[in-house]
Design a protein around this motif. Structure first.
Motif, PDB file in Angstrom:
ATOM      1  N   MET B 205       8.584  53.962  -3.766  1.00 23.12           N
ATOM      2  CA  MET B 205       9.219  53.576  -5.036  1.00 23.12           C
ATOM      3  C   MET B 205       8.694  54.444  -6.180  1.00 23.12           C
ATOM      4  O   MET B 205       9.459  54.882  -7.038  1.00 23.12           O
ATOM      5  CB  MET B 205       8.946  52.101  -5.339  1.00 23.12           C
ATOM      6  N   VAL B 206       7.385  54.702  -6.177  1.00 22.45           N
ATOM      7  CA  VAL B 206       6.803  55.562  -7.222  1.00 22.45           C
ATOM      8  C   VAL B 206       7.346  56.992  -7.061  1.00 22.45           C
ATOM      9  O   VAL B 206       7.755  57.629  -8.031  1.00 22.45           O
ATOM     10  CB  VAL B 206       5.258  55.549  -7.144  1.00 22.45           C
ATOM     11  N   GLY B 208      10.133  57.876  -5.644  1.00 22.69           N
ATOM     12  CA  GLY B 208      11.552  57.850  -5.999  1.00 22.69           C
ATOM     13  C   GLY B 208      11.742  57.901  -7.502  1.00 22.69           C
ATOM     14  O   GLY B 208      12.678  58.545  -7.990  1.00 22.69           O
ATOM     15  N   ARG B 209      10.856  57.237  -8.246  1.00 20.02           N
ATOM     16  CA  ARG B 209      10.928  57.250  -9.711  1.00 20.02           C
ATOM     17  C   ARG B 209      10.745  58.682 -10.236  1.00 20.02           C
ATOM     18  O   ARG B 209      11.452  59.125 -11.130  1.00 20.02           O
ATOM     19  CB  ARG B 209       9.847  56.306 -10.257  1.00 20.02           C
ATOM     20  N   LYS B 332       6.859  40.632  -7.784  1.00 20.08           N
ATOM     21  CA  LYS B 332       6.902  41.160  -9.146  1.00 20.08           C
ATOM     22  C   LYS B 332       5.585  41.876  -9.493  1.00 20.08           C
ATOM     23  O   LYS B 332       5.583  42.921 -10.147  1.00 20.08           O
ATOM     24  CB  LYS B 332       7.150  40.002 -10.113  1.00 20.08           C
ATOM     25  N   VAL B 335       5.672  45.368  -8.176  1.00 20.21           N
ATOM     26  CA  VAL B 335       6.588  46.213  -8.964  1.00 20.21           C
ATOM     27  C   VAL B 335       5.924  46.610 -10.296  1.00 20.21           C
ATOM     28  O   VAL B 335       6.036  47.753 -10.745  1.00 20.21           O
ATOM     29  CB  VAL B 335       7.919  45.469  -9.227  1.00 20.21           C
ATOM     30  N   ILE B 338       3.883  49.905 -10.884  1.00 19.11           N
ATOM     31  CA  ILE B 338       4.457  51.262 -10.957  1.00 19.11           C
ATOM     32  C   ILE B 338       4.020  52.009 -12.228  1.00 19.11           C
ATOM     33  O   ILE B 338       3.526  53.138 -12.129  1.00 19.11           O
ATOM     34  CB  ILE B 338       6.002  51.229 -10.809  1.00 19.11           C
TER      35      ILE B 338
END
Lengths: 63, 372
Positions: B205-206, B208-209, B332, B335, B338
């Motif tokens: 996710m990091v 992808g950011r 949460k 998340v 990040i």
């Protein structure tokens, strides 16, 4: 939601967060099948640009 | 005032006193001769309860796979096909001569992965990579539950057959941890089936950011990378290809960038979820040195090898979470880590590299539900 096999297992709902990268507006809605993080989302209600799904996470259901 | 042994032998003629003494002796001798058997029965009862829970979990995982196959149009004998795949085993290579052991492990694992994937593809030939990866992940969960069930049942039956109290006590001692892992695996079924991100997906996710709005290319099996201009450095960001449930081959990707691409990175930054200790907060971010990557060790070996050979500093940023949080739907708290991770990356880039440098950033973990 799945049946509880283990005593004390909590129940959750999954939410999707859509975020506008221009104006930083965030919108929370229930998760829909085929949602994934960084997928293009709805049009931003504030500035009209395309939002992205910035997160999908679970929230505990409180009765 | 002390109690003397003589008190156990009443001298008065009270019948109540005599009955009480008799009961005391009966219990005393019963425990003396049958205490161990009693304890064995008590432990067997508690293990059989746990074993039933593991069996239910295992049966449910199989039912979910069969339902998933039928919903996706599979018309064959799903039960026998699933049973064959769940029972698929891997034999570790001999380690008497450890030279070249990692290469052998990599070879065997790649044979296994290819075999399972081709089998899954043959069951759902029309389906996309996401559906195939969901089925692969569900099969992995079911195979793990199958092992748990069979091993616990084995020791339960051996303990029952031999009335071996010490064997049963050992099994009873590890059961709470084992049940926690079984619970985590069962809870992972729902998010995997719905392709929702899991706690382990925080690394991708990091990454992808950082990759948002940049071109992405395939670099290794199920692995993509992109060049990102960030803070006047060129970041080569690697992650498993999402939103399918892949972990990719970050070791091969880094090797390719350095050996074939001719890259001379000033640093390698690895971001991964790590198991927290009891008492630590979920989503806590910590920084350290070394290759932040789990698994059997093939990728870790390759990354350490290439980093040390080329004298490239290896930095690790970890996000703490429990085993249950790592394989169930993302929370949460995870998340919210990040921005903290991105701040740590900024700090490392500004303080440990110079402008114009190339830096490899790897988001390690399962990319289910995480695109790029």
């Amino acid at each position: 939601m799945a049946n509880r096999l283990f005593k004390g297992q909590k129940q959750f709902k999954v939410v999707t967060i859509e975020e506008c990268l221009s104006c930083k507006l965030k919108m929370k809605r229930p998760f829909k099948i085929n949602d994934y993080v960084y997928k293009e989302g709805e049009v931003c209600q504030k500035c009209g640009t395309k939002m992205i799904i910035s997160a999908i996470y679970k929230e505990e259901l409180k009765y | 005032m002390g109690i003397g042994v003589y008190q156990l032998f009443p001298t008065d003629n009270s019948s109540i006193q005599q009955i009480l003494s008799l009961i005391f002796y009966a219990i005393f001798f019963f425990y003396l001769f049958f205490g161990q058997q009693l304890q064995v029965q008590r432990i067997l009862l508690s293990i059989s309860g746990a074993l039933n829970k593991i069996k239910d979990a295992h049966d449910r995982s199989k039912r979910e796979i069969i339902d998933f196959l039928q919903k996706n149009g599979y018309n064959g004998d799903a039960v026998s096909h699933v049973n064959t795949l769940i029972e698929y085993f891997t034999i570790s290579p001999v380690d008497l001569d450890p030279t070249g052991l990692v290469k052998k492990i990599e070879h065997i694992l790649s044979v296994r992965d290819e075999r399972i994937r081709s089998e899954v593809r043959s069951m759902l030939p029309e389906k996309d990579a996401l559906t195939i990866s969901i089925l692969e992940n569900l099969l992995e969960i079911s195979a793990a539950l199958n092992v748990y069930y069979k091993v616990v049942r084995h020791y339960y039956l051996i303990g029952k057959k031999t009335s071996n109290l010490y064997l049963l006590m050992q099994l009873q001692m590890v059961l709470p941890d084992l049940l926690r892992e079984v619970e985590a695996l069962v809870s992972a079924i729902e998010p995997i089936k719905n392709a929702q991100p899991i706690g382990d997906g925080i690394g991708p996710m990091v990454a992808g950011r950082l990759l948002l709005n940049n071109e992405k290319k395939q670099i290794a099996r199920d692995t993509i990378f992109g060049e990102v201009n960030y803070k006047n450095r060129i970041l080569y960001v690697i992650k498993a290809e999402g939103p399918a449930g892949n972990v990719g081959q970050p070791g091969n990707a880094i090797e390719y960038l350095i050996n074939n691409y001719g890259l001379k990175p000033a640093a390698i930054i690895m971001i991964d979820a790590a198991l927290k200790l009891e008492g630590e907060a979920t989503g806590e971010v910590a920084e350290g040195a070394g290759a932040a990557i789990g698994g059997i060790g093939v990728d870790k070996y390759k990354i350490e090898e290439i980093a040390s050979r080329n004298n490239i500093p290896l930095y690790a940023i970890i996000i703490k979470e429990s085993i249950v949080e790592a394989i169930t739907c993302m929370t949460k708290e995870i998340v919210e880590a990040i921005p903290k991770v991105l701040n740590r990356i900024d700090y490392l880039l500004e303080n440990r590299t110079r402008e114009g440098d190339s830096v490899i950033v790897v988001g390690v973990g399962n990319s289910i539900g995480v695109g790029q």
